[in-house]
Design a protein around this motif. Structure first.
Motif: not given
Length: 139
Positions: A105-110, A112-119
């Motif tokens: 939401t704040e740093i890089n909304p485009r 999404i690979f690493i954030p979703l992979t981590s989750i």
């Protein structure tokens, strides 16, 4: 339930544990590199990267440390066949969720690979550790 269970986990249990350990070691490495970045190393990055690292709130760094160290301790507990791995993975999930929400939401909304992979990885580890407890592979 027998506390001294002799149920032997299958090979894939150990494979998942080793992958979890490596993933979390990588996360701890990234945390250390980001947290203890020298001024010289920071100045070699782009102006955007410099601003990003300088403007990260302290709570974000704290949540990052909780996420990676809880995950690392969870993976170690997994390999030691301890039930506490489940709780540590839940703690890691909560921290990862907060961290990645901020990233998206704040740093890089485009990106999404690493954030979703981590989750996805931490959710899988929670699910699998719950299953391992039910099968008495974790005690």
């Amino acid at each position: 339930m027998n506390i001294n269970s002799t149920k032997t986990p299958p090979a894939y249990f150990w494979i998942v544990g080793i992958i979890a350990l490596l993933w979390n070691i990588f996360g701890v490495y990234n945390y250390i590199m980001q947290t203890f970045m020298t001024a010289g190393k920071l100045s070699s990055g782009s102006h955007t990267q410099q601003n990003l690292y300088e403007d990260l709130p302290i709570w974000f760094i704290s949540i990052f440390s909780i996420a990676v160290f809880a995950g690392l301790l969870g993976a170690i507990s997994w390999l030691l066949r301890k039930k506490v791995a489940y709780i540590l993975f839940i703690i890691s999930f909560l921290a990862v969720g907060i961290q990645q929400f901020y990233v998206l939401t704040e740093i890089n909304p485009r990106d999404i690979f690493i954030p979703l992979t981590s989750i996805v990885i931490v959710v899988f580890l929670i699910w699998f550790s719950k299953r391992a407890i039910a099968k008495e592979w974790l005690k």
